[in-house]
Design an enzyme around this catalytic site. Structure first.
Site, PDB file in Angstrom:
ATOM      1  N   HIS A  40       0.806  -1.225   0.000  1.00  0.00           N
ATOM      2  CA  HIS A  40       0.000   0.000   0.000  1.00  0.00           C
ATOM      3  C   HIS A  40       0.837   1.273   0.000  1.00  0.00           C
ATOM      4  O   HIS A  40       0.281   2.365  -0.029  1.00  0.00           O
ATOM      5  CB  HIS A  40      -0.918   0.034   1.234  1.00  0.00           C
ATOM      6  CG  HIS A  40      -1.814  -1.141   1.335  1.00  0.00           C
ATOM      7  ND1 HIS A  40      -1.513  -2.227   2.159  1.00  0.00           N
ATOM      8  CD2 HIS A  40      -2.975  -1.442   0.716  1.00  0.00           C
ATOM      9  CE1 HIS A  40      -2.476  -3.131   2.040  1.00  0.00           C
ATOM     10  NE2 HIS A  40      -3.362  -2.689   1.168  1.00  0.00           N
ATOM     11  N   HIS A  97       1.701  -1.168  11.611  1.00  0.00           N
ATOM     12  CA  HIS A  97       1.501  -1.023  10.165  1.00  0.00           C
ATOM     13  C   HIS A  97       0.302  -0.124   9.911  1.00  0.00           C
ATOM     14  O   HIS A  97      -0.824  -0.472  10.290  1.00  0.00           O
ATOM     15  CB  HIS A  97       1.260  -2.399   9.534  1.00  0.00           C
ATOM     16  CG  HIS A  97       2.464  -3.276   9.566  1.00  0.00           C
ATOM     17  ND1 HIS A  97       3.200  -3.551   8.446  1.00  0.00           N
ATOM     18  CD2 HIS A  97       3.066  -3.938  10.587  1.00  0.00           C
ATOM     19  CE1 HIS A  97       4.205  -4.357   8.774  1.00  0.00           C
ATOM     20  NE2 HIS A  97       4.134  -4.593  10.070  1.00  0.00           N
ATOM     21  N   CYS A 155      -1.136   0.371   7.213  1.00  0.00           N
ATOM     22  CA  CYS A 155      -2.070  -0.273   6.286  1.00  0.00           C
ATOM     23  C   CYS A 155      -3.104  -1.097   7.049  1.00  0.00           C
ATOM     24  O   CYS A 155      -4.169  -1.413   6.515  1.00  0.00           O
ATOM     25  CB  CYS A 155      -1.343  -1.121   5.249  1.00  0.00           C
ATOM     26  SG  CYS A 155      -0.321  -2.424   5.938  1.00  0.00           S
TER      27      CYS A 155
END
Length: 188
Positions: free
Chosen positions: A83, A149, A151
């Site tokens: 991402h 993270h 994402c």
């Protein structure tokens, strides 16, 4: 030179298109220089591609020490390759020298070199362990990485408190649970 300028211009045009697609005007006052700033930032975020991170470990010293050495809480920042979202955290490194040690700051430089690439945490952990094992010819290596993270925390499922932990073991750490446990207790 012209080709490189053309490539940079194409990338900045892409950032302008992304700003537009997101619903804003790339010509408005606060966004006019943003495509160039984002380009510069990404070149900084990915500077690890322009070096061999393992090279930092090649400056060694002969030291008569074959006991556990731990460098913990090495901060890192990286970009998820899925991402391009940031992930960040800490790396804990333990190794047992065979005949040589390296300067402690070299571990931080090596970690940064691998982290400043598009990454997944699992590969990053493995690259760090392999570099130490190979460059220092260590009797054993253990690396534990803890990361958040974005994402996962800031988009998608939005689990803000989640942390991912990975580890890699080499040499003496592979078959010696007592040694692994000593390392784990010392990094807590």
């Amino acid at each position: 030179m012209y080709y490189e300028q053309q490539r940079l211009s194409t990338v900045m045009d892409g950032f302008k298109a992304l700003i537009s697609l997101s619903g804003d005007d790339f010509n408005r006052d606060g966004l006019q220089e943003t495509p160039f700033r984002v380009l510069k930032a990404y070149l900084e975020y990915t500077e690890g591609y322009r070096e061999d991170p393992a090279k930092h470990l090649r400056k060694t010293f002969d030291v008569d020490h074959n006991e556990l050495v731990i460098v913990k809480d090495i901060e890192f920042n990286s970009l998820c390759e899925h991402h391009f979202a940031p992930f960040y955290g800490r790396v804990h490194i333990g190794y047992i020298p065979r005949e040589k040690v390296t300067g402690l700051s070299k571990f931080g430089r090596m970690v940064d070199g691998y982290a400043k690439r598009f990454q997944v945490q699992e590969r990053l952990t493995t690259q760090i362990a392999n570099a130490i094992n190979e460059e220092l010819d260590a009797l054993g290596v253990m690396v534990v990485m803890e990361a958040k993270h974005m994402c996962m925390c800031g988009r998608g499922v939005k689990k803000a408190t989640s942390t991912t932990t990975t580890s890699a073991v080499r040499g003496d750490f592979e078959n010696n649970a007592q040694l692994r446990n000593e390392f784990l207790s010392l990094i807590k």
